[in-house]
Design a protein around this motif. Structure first.
Motif, PDB file in Angstrom:
ATOM      1  N   GLN A  54      53.862 -24.240 -22.902  1.00 11.69           N
ATOM      2  CA  GLN A  54      55.071 -24.469 -23.702  1.00 11.69           C
ATOM      3  C   GLN A  54      55.164 -25.941 -24.102  1.00 11.69           C
ATOM      4  O   GLN A  54      55.514 -26.282 -25.237  1.00 11.69           O
ATOM      5  CB  GLN A  54      56.319 -24.061 -22.919  1.00 11.69           C
ATOM      6  CG  GLN A  54      56.492 -22.570 -22.688  1.00 11.69           C
ATOM      7  CD  GLN A  54      57.039 -21.818 -23.895  1.00 11.69           C
ATOM      8  OE1 GLN A  54      57.133 -22.365 -24.987  1.00 11.69           O
ATOM      9  NE2 GLN A  54      57.409 -20.571 -23.692  1.00 11.69           N
TER      10      GLN A  54
ATOM     11  N   ASN B  11      44.855 -14.663 -24.288  1.00  7.25           N
ATOM     12  CA  ASN B  11      45.529 -13.375 -24.409  1.00  7.25           C
ATOM     13  C   ASN B  11      46.943 -13.557 -23.864  1.00  7.25           C
ATOM     14  O   ASN B  11      47.199 -13.338 -22.677  1.00  7.25           O
ATOM     15  CB  ASN B  11      44.779 -12.304 -23.626  1.00  7.25           C
ATOM     16  CG  ASN B  11      45.408 -10.936 -23.767  1.00  7.25           C
ATOM     17  OD1 ASN B  11      46.198 -10.699 -24.694  1.00  7.25           O
ATOM     18  ND2 ASN B  11      45.080 -10.026 -22.864  1.00  7.25           N
TER      19      ASN B  11
ATOM     20  N   LYS C  79      50.495 -12.936 -22.850  1.00  6.45           N
ATOM     21  CA  LYS C  79      51.365 -11.803 -22.503  1.00  6.45           C
ATOM     22  C   LYS C  79      52.839 -12.180 -22.596  1.00  6.45           C
ATOM     23  O   LYS C  79      53.698 -11.327 -22.786  1.00  6.45           O
ATOM     24  CB  LYS C  79      51.054 -11.329 -21.080  1.00  6.45           C
ATOM     25  CG  LYS C  79      49.606 -10.918 -20.844  1.00  6.45           C
ATOM     26  CD  LYS C  79      49.249  -9.659 -21.592  1.00  6.45           C
ATOM     27  CE  LYS C  79      47.838  -9.193 -21.220  1.00  6.45           C
ATOM     28  NZ  LYS C  79      47.462  -7.948 -21.929  1.00  6.45           N
ATOM     29  N   ASN C  80      53.118 -13.480 -22.431  1.00 11.66           N
ATOM     30  CA  ASN C  80      54.501 -13.961 -22.469  1.00 11.66           C
ATOM     31  C   ASN C  80      55.025 -13.924 -23.910  1.00 11.66           C
ATOM     32  O   ASN C  80      54.439 -14.538 -24.813  1.00 11.66           O
ATOM     33  CB  ASN C  80      54.536 -15.388 -21.906  1.00 11.66           C
ATOM     34  CG  ASN C  80      55.937 -15.962 -21.859  1.00 11.66           C
ATOM     35  OD1 ASN C  80      56.534 -16.222 -22.888  1.00 11.66           O
ATOM     36  ND2 ASN C  80      56.446 -16.182 -20.655  1.00 11.66           N
ATOM     37  N   ASP C  81      56.114 -13.198 -24.141  1.00  8.63           N
ATOM     38  CA  ASP C  81      56.645 -13.031 -25.494  1.00  8.63           C
ATOM     39  C   ASP C  81      57.036 -14.360 -26.127  1.00  8.63           C
ATOM     40  O   ASP C  81      56.772 -14.601 -27.306  1.00  8.63           O
ATOM     41  CB  ASP C  81      57.858 -12.092 -25.486  1.00  8.63           C
ATOM     42  CG  ASP C  81      57.466 -10.646 -25.250  1.00  8.63           C
ATOM     43  OD1 ASP C  81      56.277 -10.318 -25.457  1.00  8.63           O
ATOM     44  OD2 ASP C  81      58.329  -9.856 -24.852  1.00  8.63           O
ATOM     45  N   SER C  82      57.671 -15.227 -25.343  1.00  2.61           N
ATOM     46  CA  SER C  82      58.092 -16.526 -25.853  1.00  2.61           C
ATOM     47  C   SER C  82      56.889 -17.364 -26.272  1.00  2.61           C
ATOM     48  O   SER C  82      56.885 -17.971 -27.354  1.00  2.61           O
ATOM     49  CB  SER C  82      58.911 -17.268 -24.793  1.00  2.61           C
ATOM     50  OG  SER C  82      59.238 -18.570 -25.224  1.00  2.61           O
TER      51      SER C  82
ATOM     52  N   ASP D 258      52.444 -18.219 -32.584  1.00  2.00           N
ATOM     53  CA  ASP D 258      52.375 -17.714 -33.956  1.00  2.00           C
ATOM     54  C   ASP D 258      52.941 -18.711 -34.954  1.00  2.00           C
ATOM     55  O   ASP D 258      52.519 -18.761 -36.115  1.00  2.00           O
ATOM     56  CB  ASP D 258      53.124 -16.380 -34.071  1.00  2.00           C
ATOM     57  CG  ASP D 258      52.409 -15.243 -33.355  1.00  2.00           C
ATOM     58  OD1 ASP D 258      51.193 -15.373 -33.104  1.00  2.00           O
ATOM     59  OD2 ASP D 258      53.061 -14.223 -33.052  1.00  2.00           O
TER      60      ASP D 258
ATOM     61  N   ARG E 189      53.931 -16.225 -27.101  1.00  2.00           N
ATOM     62  CA  ARG E 189      53.296 -15.556 -28.228  1.00  2.00           C
ATOM     63  C   ARG E 189      53.980 -15.935 -29.536  1.00  2.00           C
ATOM     64  O   ARG E 189      53.321 -16.278 -30.521  1.00  2.00           O
ATOM     65  CB  ARG E 189      53.384 -14.039 -28.019  1.00  2.00           C
ATOM     66  CG  ARG E 189      52.788 -13.196 -29.122  1.00  2.00           C
ATOM     67  CD  ARG E 189      51.290 -13.149 -29.006  1.00  2.00           C
ATOM     68  NE  ARG E 189      50.658 -13.771 -30.153  1.00  2.00           N
ATOM     69  CZ  ARG E 189      49.351 -13.894 -30.310  1.00  2.00           C
ATOM     70  NH1 ARG E 189      48.536 -13.471 -29.374  1.00  2.00           N
ATOM     71  NH2 ARG E 189      48.844 -14.460 -31.364  1.00  2.00           N
ATOM     72  N   LYS E 190      55.307 -15.896 -29.530  1.00  2.00           N
ATOM     73  CA  LYS E 190      56.060 -16.218 -30.744  1.00  2.00           C
ATOM     74  C   LYS E 190      55.877 -17.681 -31.134  1.00  2.00           C
ATOM     75  O   LYS E 190      55.722 -18.009 -32.319  1.00  2.00           O
ATOM     76  CB  LYS E 190      57.545 -15.906 -30.541  1.00  2.00           C
ATOM     77  CG  LYS E 190      57.854 -14.417 -30.452  1.00  2.00           C
ATOM     78  CD  LYS E 190      59.324 -14.164 -30.182  1.00  2.00           C
ATOM     79  CE  LYS E 190      59.617 -12.683 -30.070  1.00  2.00           C
ATOM     80  NZ  LYS E 190      61.050 -12.402 -29.741  1.00  2.00           N
ATOM     81  N   ARG E 191      55.903 -18.563 -30.140  1.00  2.00           N
ATOM     82  CA  ARG E 191      55.750 -19.992 -30.431  1.00  2.00           C
ATOM     83  C   ARG E 191      54.332 -20.292 -30.907  1.00  2.00           C
ATOM     84  O   ARG E 191      54.137 -21.133 -31.783  1.00  2.00           O
ATOM     85  CB  ARG E 191      56.088 -20.831 -29.199  1.00  2.00           C
ATOM     86  CG  ARG E 191      57.557 -20.785 -28.819  1.00  2.00           C
ATOM     87  CD  ARG E 191      57.922 -21.950 -27.938  1.00  2.00           C
ATOM     88  NE  ARG E 191      57.843 -23.211 -28.650  1.00  2.00           N
ATOM     89  CZ  ARG E 191      57.729 -24.397 -28.072  1.00  2.00           C
ATOM     90  NH1 ARG E 191      57.650 -24.481 -26.753  1.00  2.00           N
ATOM     91  NH2 ARG E 191      57.671 -25.496 -28.776  1.00  2.00           N
TER      92      ARG E 191
ATOM     93  N   GLU F  15      52.375 -21.305 -17.843  1.00  2.00           N
ATOM     94  CA  GLU F  15      53.200 -21.027 -19.018  1.00  2.00           C
ATOM     95  C   GLU F  15      54.074 -22.228 -19.381  1.00  2.00           C
ATOM     96  O   GLU F  15      54.290 -22.506 -20.575  1.00  2.00           O
ATOM     97  CB  GLU F  15      54.073 -19.796 -18.802  1.00  2.00           C
ATOM     98  CG  GLU F  15      55.087 -19.920 -17.676  1.00  2.00           C
ATOM     99  CD  GLU F  15      55.816 -18.616 -17.412  1.00  2.00           C
ATOM    100  OE1 GLU F  15      57.052 -18.637 -17.447  1.00  2.00           O
ATOM    101  OE2 GLU F  15      55.163 -17.594 -17.163  1.00  2.00           O
TER     102      GLU F  15
END
Length: 227
Positions: free
Chosen positions: A140, A183, A185-188, A194, A190-192, A136
């Motif tokens: 990032q 896929n 799962k980490n919200d941070s 997007d 996922r948002k980044r 992760e």
């Protein structure tokens, strides 16, 4: 619980507090180097393409010295407690991954892999359970790379490099396609992820503008590909 139990708990808390302070001291060295390298690489937006190798060479000694810091951190972390302490150095590592990935792209036009990052930072297999580069944190750093390249696509044109947006566009679109397969799962994360579509769109706009003005150098067959 009797008094002896509380004494043991108190001793454990004190040990953790002492360890946290020692880790904080070592991590701060890594954080400082991470910020320093990112500050240096921010100069790419005002540096002609021909001078980028010289700029990259200035941070290579700093990258090499990071091995001392990762080893020091790994030596302090007790076995099998990696996930308990990783939050302390995660941000610093994300910044370093970003810097290494940016250098790799500027030098070779390719993506640095997670094993390459680990090797560059001197992370050893025997440290597993104490210190490693989390997937992760790697991702990032790669997302930050895309953010930076969208800026570079614009600024490279300002500096007269009209081919750079095309190289960046091919690279970023490949990365975006790769991320789309994950896929997350980490919200941070996922948002980044997007938000990357806005970077892709920004780069496409630069490519379109340069193409419309016929400022770039067409490749054989008329398609722009990575050099």
């Amino acid at each position: 619980m009797d008094e002896k139990d509380f004494e043991e708990i108190s001793a454990q808390l004190e040990q953790e507090a002492n360890l946290r302070e020692k880790l904080k001291d070592e991590v701060s060295k890594l954080e400082q180097k991470s910020r320093s390298m990112q500050g240096t690489m921010n100069k790419i937006h005002a540096t002609p393409t021909s001078q980028l190798p010289r700029l990259i060479n200035t941070i290579k000694p700093v990258v090499e010295s990071c091995k001392e810091d990762t080893r020091a951190i790994a030596s302090l972390v007790p076995p099998n407690t990696y996930w308990k302490w990783k939050y302390m150095w995660a941000q610093a590592l994300q910044g370093i991954v970003f810097t290494l990935a940016l250098c790799k792209f500027l030098e070779e036009g390719t993506l640095i892999t997670l094993p390459e990052v680990s090797k560059t930072l001197g992370v050893e297999e025997e440290w597993k359970g104490r210190f490693t580069i989390a997937t992760e944190d790697y991702l990032q750093g790669i997302i930050s790379l895309v953010n930076e390249l969208s800026r570079l696509a614009v600024n490279a044109v300002t500096l007269g490099d009209f081919d750079a947006p095309f190289r960046i566009s091919v690279f970023v679109k490949d990365l975006f396609a790769g991320f789309s397969l994950l896929n997350l799962k980490n919200d941070s994360l996922r948002k980044r992820f997007d938000s990357l579509k806005y970077d892709v769109k920004r780069i496409e706009e630069v490519v379109y503008d340069v193409s419309l003005r016929k400022l770039n150098t067409p490749t054989a067959g008329g398609d722009e590909t990575m050099s």
